[in-house]
Design an enzyme around this catalytic site. Structure first.
Site, PDB file in Angstrom:
ATOM      1  N   GLU A  55       0.835  -1.201   0.000  1.00  0.00           N
ATOM      2  CA  GLU A  55       0.000   0.000   0.000  1.00  0.00           C
ATOM      3  C   GLU A  55       0.873   1.256   0.000  1.00  0.00           C
ATOM      4  O   GLU A  55       1.851   1.357   0.748  1.00  0.00           O
ATOM      5  CB  GLU A  55      -0.875  -0.044   1.252  1.00  0.00           C
ATOM      6  CG  GLU A  55      -1.744   1.160   1.491  1.00  0.00           C
ATOM      7  CD  GLU A  55      -2.506   1.033   2.814  1.00  0.00           C
ATOM      8  OE1 GLU A  55      -3.438   1.822   3.029  1.00  0.00           O
ATOM      9  OE2 GLU A  55      -2.162   0.141   3.638  1.00  0.00           O
ATOM     10  N   LYS A 124      -9.131   2.706  -1.985  1.00  0.00           N
ATOM     11  CA  LYS A 124      -9.402   2.017  -0.728  1.00  0.00           C
ATOM     12  C   LYS A 124     -10.779   2.413  -0.206  1.00  0.00           C
ATOM     13  O   LYS A 124     -11.145   3.584  -0.206  1.00  0.00           O
ATOM     14  CB  LYS A 124      -8.316   2.380   0.283  1.00  0.00           C
ATOM     15  CG  LYS A 124      -8.358   1.622   1.596  1.00  0.00           C
ATOM     16  CD  LYS A 124      -7.131   1.987   2.433  1.00  0.00           C
ATOM     17  CE  LYS A 124      -7.057   1.204   3.731  1.00  0.00           C
ATOM     18  NZ  LYS A 124      -5.810   1.539   4.478  1.00  0.00           N
ATOM     19  N   CYS A 180      -5.370  -3.079   2.407  1.00  0.00           N
ATOM     20  CA  CYS A 180      -5.158  -3.169   3.848  1.00  0.00           C
ATOM     21  C   CYS A 180      -6.446  -3.302   4.656  1.00  0.00           C
ATOM     22  O   CYS A 180      -7.029  -4.380   4.734  1.00  0.00           O
ATOM     23  CB  CYS A 180      -4.340  -1.971   4.324  1.00  0.00           C
ATOM     24  SG  CYS A 180      -3.572  -2.249   5.953  1.00  0.00           S
TER      25      CYS A 180
END
Length: 684
Positions: A55, A124, A180
């Site tokens: 990330e 994300k 994540c």
């Protein structure tokens, strides 16, 4: 198919993936782009198809308010362009992380790059904003971005959480991406990507390390690969991230359908490329045979109808690039001691519990034919332990040895000694007079003094033994405990009806031949029985597998060998597992068997496996016995399995009861399987 094509993993529905952990330079996108490209080039030389980077790997993650500085964001976009340009001559699809601007908002983004093109950008969704995390201070959530576009590095490309990336020239190679925190959430975006068809799920993470967190990540990755029926590649930030308040371990893992294929070295101070080959065909077949997967897609509103698929031409590396995934020679037998002990414990107790329950319902006595071979030995000790569990004397077991024309003195002696050691009620019935009378009544050539040892000669003996056992059970108010195993049922290596195919309860029917010896050895090693019994069990383990129905050769003294006639059980159990559990095509089974068995010195063997029993098989031998297996399994043996008595399922690899894992017609042909092997197997 040429041998070159046969040797290539892409010919068998597999792709090579990698979790990359580059050295990171804090807030230096240009240097991070160079480090990313270095690993991408290494992956290219290794024949990798997909590389997953951490990330925000191009900017680095732990830079706080520097993420809101225009100079940093410009440099990060330039880094994306540098990776894209370098990818023109590289084969792998690259997933890289960068902070990207769109519509007055900043997004924590995954950028998919292939052969000089940006395929799309996935933002994300779930932004952690608790404890040490403050991502909402800098980023906007990707929630609600479906159907959008973004301009990045001068190109207008798809943007949104509704993207999967699918190769047009590699079957089932479809990639879903999350970042994540997304997979820590109650509803991971990758679940919807999987329901829309993605077989490979990638998590680009910058998760900092705290005590115990690595196990949590691995558990989540394993669980998601299981629940979503997918491969799951996880790549976390490593060396070079700022240590102002946090530390980083660079954890990388590759899971497939819950199984860990590879994991990186944590806390390394150098770049890493964790590589494994994932089986996309197996994933698709698992989804196909599990209707709840399709039900979940429909109940989720049909994600395939709203998620966009971005196609790309992958052009995979052809030919033999090896195989980089754990591959067990014995699929029913774990390699490491801990898992082997656990499997043996569970298998043995599954059988004991099932037989004890049947005893309560079926009668006062258990009747078992004890030959001194592995299968009857195992059934006998399961019965003995069931008596112990029930609190009834072991004399409730009636054990009979029934010598025939080829019964060896060693096996007969072992049978008697074991029955005495276990304290069962033992007896002997010589079946030869009855067999001779039956052969005479039939006018069989053997009754005229000829050495005619045909299937009738064999089955007269096998049938008489079972006939006696059933009548003894009638006489003694008992039930017959079957001794035949899963491998014999797969091959039809059992006498139908009044024979070893039939019993009142088939306690061994779910246990493959290759596991039985470990079960017996486990009972010895764990002290399930007294010392004398353990000595006898160890002696029986050294007995060659033989039905002992045909007299020894007069010139050589060689006894009838089952494996000489039908092939090695260790290969047949390998074939059985991959046909029964996954429905793999024969050519792929041959490919996997070749990698598993071609070199006795390579790879792992089950714990305690004897050195002198470690065989290797070349490709022609594997194909020869695979043909034999297919003919027996598909076209010959089903009528025996369709009439199976009850017996417990033991292995997740499957059982052959017509009421369970395998339901098939008794009059099928193996032509389709044999034709597939001829077309797509190795050239001969």
């Amino acid at each position: 198919m040429s041998n070159r094509e046969f040797a290539g993993l892409h010919s068998h529905g597999m792709v090579r993936v990698a979790a990359a952990t580059p050295l990171v330079w804090t807030a230096e996108p240009a240097r991070n782009a160079e480090a990313t490209v270095d690993l991408a080039r290494q992956a290219d030389t290794e024949g990798v198809d997909l590389v997953v980077f951490p990330e925000l790997g191009l900017s680095s993650y732990a830079i706080d308010d520097l993420l809101l500085q225009e100079a940093l964001l410009d440099a990060a976009e330039d880094a994306v362009a540098a990776v894209r340009d370098a990818s023109r001559e590289l084969g792998p699809v690259l997933l890289v992380g960068a902070p990207l601007r769109r519509g007055g908002r900043l997004y924590n983004s995954a950028v998919a790059v292939s052969r000089g093109e940006i395929l799309g950008v996935v933002p994300k969704t779930f932004l952690p904003n608790y404890r040490e995390y403050y991502e909402k201070r800098w980023f906007a959530s990707g929630a609600g971005t479906a159907g959008q576009e973004i301009t990045v590095a001068g190109a207008i490309v798809p943007f949104g959480t509704d993207l999967i990336f699918a190769a047009t020239d590699v079957a089932d190679f479809s990639i879903g991406v999350e970042i994540c925190e997304d997979f820590w959430s109650a509803t991971p975006p990758s679940s919807y990507a999987a329901l829309a068809g993605a077989t490979v799920l990638a998590n680009m993470s910058a998760s900092n390390i705290t005590v115990g967190k690595a196990a949590d990540r691995a558990a989540l990755a394993a669980a998601q690969s299981t629940r979503a029926m997918a491969a799951y590649i996880y790549s976390a930030a490593g060396p070079g991230e700022s240590s102002t308040d946090l530390s980083w371990d660079g954890q990388g893992t590759v899971h497939e359908l819950g199984a860990l294929l590879a994991e990186s070295d944590r806390f390394a101070d150098e770049a890493q490329l964790l590589i494994a080959d994932v089986d996309l065909q197996r994933i698709r077949l698992e989804r196909m045979r599990t209707p709840t997967f399709a039900d979940a897609a429909e109940l989720a509103g049909g994600p395939e109808r709203r998620i966009r698929t971005v196609p790309f031409e992958h052009r995979p590396l052809p030919g033999d690039v090896g195989l980089r995934r754990p591959l067990r020679r014995f699929p029913f037998v774990p390699d490491d001691q801990q898992h082997l002990d656990q499997d043996c414990y569970e298998t043995f107790n599954i059988q004991v519990a099932a037989l004890a329950r049947r005893y309560r319902a079926a009668g006062d006595r258990m009747v078992i034919g004890v030959s001194g071979g592995l299968d009857s030995t195992h059934a006998l000790i399961v019965a003995a332990k069931a008596c112990d569990q029930l609190g009834v004397p072991r004399s409730s077991i009636l054990g009979f040895t029934m010598p025939g024309f080829a019964t060896g003195e060693a096996t007969k002696s072992n049978a008697w000694a074991l029955m005495k050691a276990l304290g069962v009620e033992a007896g002997e019935i010589d079946i030869r007079p009855a067999a001779e009378q039956m052969l005479k009544d039939m006018g069989h050539p053997y009754s005229r003094g000829e050495q005619a040892y045909d299937v009738t000669f064999e089955n007269v003996q096998a049938g008489l033994r079972t006939d006696y056992l059933f009548r003894l059970a009638n006489q003694r108010r008992g039930f017959v405990v079957g001794t035949g195993d899963l491998s014999e049922l797969a091959l039809g290596w059992c006498t139908y009806g009044v024979g070893d195919q039939m019993s009142h309860y088939a306690v061994n029917a779910g246990v493959p031949k290759t596991l039985i010896q470990y079960l017996i050895r486990w009972t010895v090693n764990t002290g399930q029985f007294d010392e004398r019994t353990s000595e006898l069990l160890t002696s029986i383990l050294d007995t060659e597998i033989s039905p002992e129905l045909v007299p020894a050769d007069e010139e050589t003294g060689t006894l009838q060998s089952t494996e000489d006639r039908i092939g090695p059980y260790e290969l047949h159990d390998f074939f059985l597992f991959h046909v029964l559990r996954y429905g793999l095509p024969p050519s792929k089974i041959a490919f996997l068997a070749w990698h598993a068995w071609r070199d006795a010195d390579a790879g792992r063997w089950p714990a305690g496996f004897p050195d002198d029993a470690r065989h290797a098989y070349d490709l022609p031998t594997i194909v020869r016995w695979l043909r034999e297996f297919l003919q027996r399994y598909v076209a010959f043996s089903q009528f025996k399995r369709s009439a199976l008595p009850n017996g417990p399922k033991v292995s997740a690899g499957g059982a052959l009861s017509p009421r369970g894992d395998w339901r098939a017609p008794s009059d099928a042909s193996a032509a389709a399987w044999l034709d597939e092997l001829e077309r797509n197997g190795p050239a001969t």
